[in-house]
Write a protein that holds these residues in place. Structure first.
Motif, PDB file in Angstrom:
ATOM      1  N   LEU A 139     -34.372  -0.187  48.392  1.00 13.53           N
ATOM      2  CA  LEU A 139     -33.805  -1.565  48.658  1.00 13.53           C
ATOM      3  C   LEU A 139     -33.153  -1.981  47.472  1.00 13.53           C
ATOM      4  N   CYS A 140     -33.994  -1.960  46.404  1.00 10.00           N
ATOM      5  CA  CYS A 140     -33.623  -2.684  45.238  1.00 10.00           C
ATOM      6  C   CYS A 140     -32.576  -1.978  44.431  1.00 10.00           C
ATOM      7  N   ASP A 141     -32.757  -0.544  44.334  1.00 10.29           N
ATOM      8  CA  ASP A 141     -31.908   0.386  43.542  1.00 10.29           C
ATOM      9  C   ASP A 141     -30.382   0.474  44.448  1.00 10.29           C
ATOM     10  N   SER A 142     -30.476   0.529  45.764  1.00  7.74           N
ATOM     11  CA  SER A 142     -29.491   0.873  46.536  1.00  7.74           C
ATOM     12  C   SER A 142     -28.635  -0.721  46.438  1.00  7.74           C
ATOM     13  N   SER A 143     -29.204  -1.963  46.594  1.00  4.62           N
ATOM     14  CA  SER A 143     -28.707  -3.063  46.379  1.00  4.62           C
ATOM     15  C   SER A 143     -27.619  -2.984  45.166  1.00  4.62           C
ATOM     16  N   ILE A 144     -28.424  -2.759  43.833  1.00  2.77           N
ATOM     17  CA  ILE A 144     -27.810  -2.793  42.596  1.00  2.77           C
ATOM     18  C   ILE A 144     -26.560  -1.634  42.607  1.00  2.77           C
ATOM     19  N   TYR A 145     -26.773  -0.580  43.136  1.00  4.33           N
ATOM     20  CA  TYR A 145     -26.069   0.604  43.171  1.00  4.33           C
ATOM     21  C   TYR A 145     -24.648   0.085  43.987  1.00  4.33           C
ATOM     22  N   LEU A 146     -24.995  -0.596  44.991  1.00  4.45           N
ATOM     23  CA  LEU A 146     -23.699  -1.029  45.714  1.00  4.45           C
ATOM     24  C   LEU A 146     -22.861  -1.908  44.873  1.00  4.45           C
ATOM     25  N   THR A 147     -23.316  -2.646  43.920  1.00  5.75           N
ATOM     26  CA  THR A 147     -22.413  -3.433  43.101  1.00  5.75           C
ATOM     27  C   THR A 147     -21.750  -2.740  42.253  1.00  5.75           C
ATOM     28  N   LEU A 148     -21.957  -1.596  41.934  1.00  7.62           N
ATOM     29  CA  LEU A 148     -21.243  -0.587  40.918  1.00  7.62           C
ATOM     30  C   LEU A 148     -19.862  -0.900  41.195  1.00  7.62           C
ATOM     31  N   PHE A 149     -19.134  -1.184  42.258  1.00  5.36           N
ATOM     32  CA  PHE A 149     -17.792  -1.173  42.425  1.00  5.36           C
ATOM     33  C   PHE A 149     -17.152  -2.263  41.590  1.00  5.36           C
ATOM     34  N   ILE A 150     -18.002  -3.387  41.100  1.00  5.85           N
ATOM     35  CA  ILE A 150     -17.379  -4.263  40.220  1.00  5.85           C
ATOM     36  C   ILE A 150     -17.386  -3.774  38.838  1.00  5.85           C
ATOM     37  N   ALA A 151     -18.288  -3.037  38.328  1.00  2.19           N
ATOM     38  CA  ALA A 151     -18.297  -2.327  37.245  1.00  2.19           C
ATOM     39  C   ALA A 151     -17.339  -1.416  36.974  1.00  2.19           C
ATOM     40  N   MET A 152     -16.953  -0.672  38.067  1.00  2.48           N
ATOM     41  CA  MET A 152     -16.016   0.412  38.013  1.00  2.48           C
ATOM     42  C   MET A 152     -14.504  -0.274  38.164  1.00  2.48           C
ATOM     43  N   ALA A 153     -14.351  -1.407  39.025  1.00  2.00           N
ATOM     44  CA  ALA A 153     -13.083  -1.820  38.680  1.00  2.00           C
ATOM     45  C   ALA A 153     -12.775  -2.670  37.666  1.00  2.00           C
ATOM     46  N   THR A 154     -13.909  -3.172  36.769  1.00  2.00           N
ATOM     47  CA  THR A 154     -13.887  -3.789  35.467  1.00  2.00           C
ATOM     48  C   THR A 154     -13.272  -2.751  34.531  1.00  2.00           C
TER      49      THR A 154
END
Length: 348
Positions: A50-65
């Protein structure tokens, strides 16, 4: 770059190793040390997912950045650099806050679905050789929920830290993210041993150690980006003499046009991340159907897998950082060749 991307999986791997090694020593009188260790490790399975998947899901922001900022650097467009940083940090804060609320309000139900109906059952052998099923669902779910809620407290800062890390790499600063990884690893190892082995706090102690380590490292990253952001604004203001174009705050929410531009790039990346997470979560759900021991073993194997999977993430980060600049240089070369050909048709 590999050391930077390995940070989060490494923290979870250290949690699993410490809990598996020391958690059984802190059990209540009359309970089995081996069984308690299995329960703690099994609780880490759905909790870390749950914790790692939630953070991993937000990597799209870092990739777009990475994509937008690398393109702005290649074009030497300081106004776009300032605007991009300001907007993505605002989006990161909002998404991280939503993750925090989601885990706090809906975490228990989601963990129960990941755990499954048979994920906390284990067969034990009595004194006369009789085998019976012991249901540890309530214990596992309680420990998993405690771990998830403690770690989620730093979700806003964790998402902002990932975005800051990508921005710093685009700016050519690899030293700061590397130092942040070392800082997080040192704090996590020290606190894991102190809270789990010495104070006997189990998975909640491991969660507290990881949360403090993550908060320290990500604060370090965000502060460095903040100083760099202010430097860019001062440089841009002095070069154009126009305050309005350089008055972006460090954290702002994008307007409709900027948000759609970011969404156009981040939307497909979010879909890819969501598909991966669905696959990983289905593995945990399936492992839970085989019982408590299988779930504990699956947690260990998944932590090892994510540790080595970061090699691909490091290569992905490097390619996104350097490729836009090369493409812009190539386009400039083609344009200059075309202009030369137009101005000197006889030579061509």
């Amino acid at each position: 770059t590999f050391l930077i991307w390995v940070s989060e999986p490494l923290l979870s791997l250290v949690d699993s190793a410490t809990v598996g090694r020391f958690a059984g020593r802190s059990t209540a009188a009359g309970s089995s040390s081996d069984l308690a260790s299995v329960v703690q490790l099994a609780a880490l399975g759905p909790a870390v997912v749950l914790c790692d998947s939630s953070i991993y899901l937000t990597l799209f922001i870092a990739m777009a950045t990475t994509n937008k900022l690398a393109t702005a650097f290649a074009k030497e467009d300081k106004a776009e650099q300032i605007e991009t940083i300001s907007h993505v940090m605002g989006v990161s804060l909002a998404v991280g806050s939503l993750l925090l609320l989601f885990v706090m309000l809906r975490g228990e139900g989601l963990l129960a679905s990941i755990l499954g109906p048979d994920g906390a059952k284990i067969a034990t052998t009595g004194a006369w050789g009789a085998t019976r099923q012991v249901d540890k669902t309530s214990e596992v779910l309680s420990e998993a929920l405690g771990y998830s809620r403690i770690r989620s407290l730093v979700s806003p800062l964790a998402v902002m830290g990932l975005t800051a890390q990508s921005a710093l790499l685009c700016a050519g600063d690899t030293r700061t993210p590397a130092l942040a990884v070392l800082l997080a690893s040192a704090i996590n190892c020290a606190l894991d041993y102190l809270l789990v082995a010495k104070f006997g706090l189990g998975v909640r102690g491991a969660a507290a150690a990881t949360a403090v380590a993550s908060a320290s490292a990500n604060s370090f990253l965000v502060r460095k980006l903040y100083l760099m952001f202010n430097s860019w604004k001062s440089s841009f203001r002095s070069s154009v003499g126009n305050k309005d174009d350089a008055e972006y705050k460090f954290v702002t929410f994008p307007d409709r046009k900027s948000f759609l531009s970011l969404l156009k790039l981040a939307g497909p990346l979010f879909g890819v991340m969501a598909a991966k997470i669905f696959g990983y979560n289905s593995l945990t759900v399936r492992a839970g159907s085989f019982g408590l021991v299988a779930l504990a073993c699956q947690n260990i194997l998944m932590r090892i897998f994510f540790f080595f999977a970061t090699v691909g993430d490091a290569l992905n980060q490097a390619s996104q950082t350097f490729l836009p600049g090369l493409l812009v240089i190539k386009d400039r070369g083609v344009t200059e060749t075309h202009v030369t050909a137009v101005e000197n048709p006889a030579r061509t």
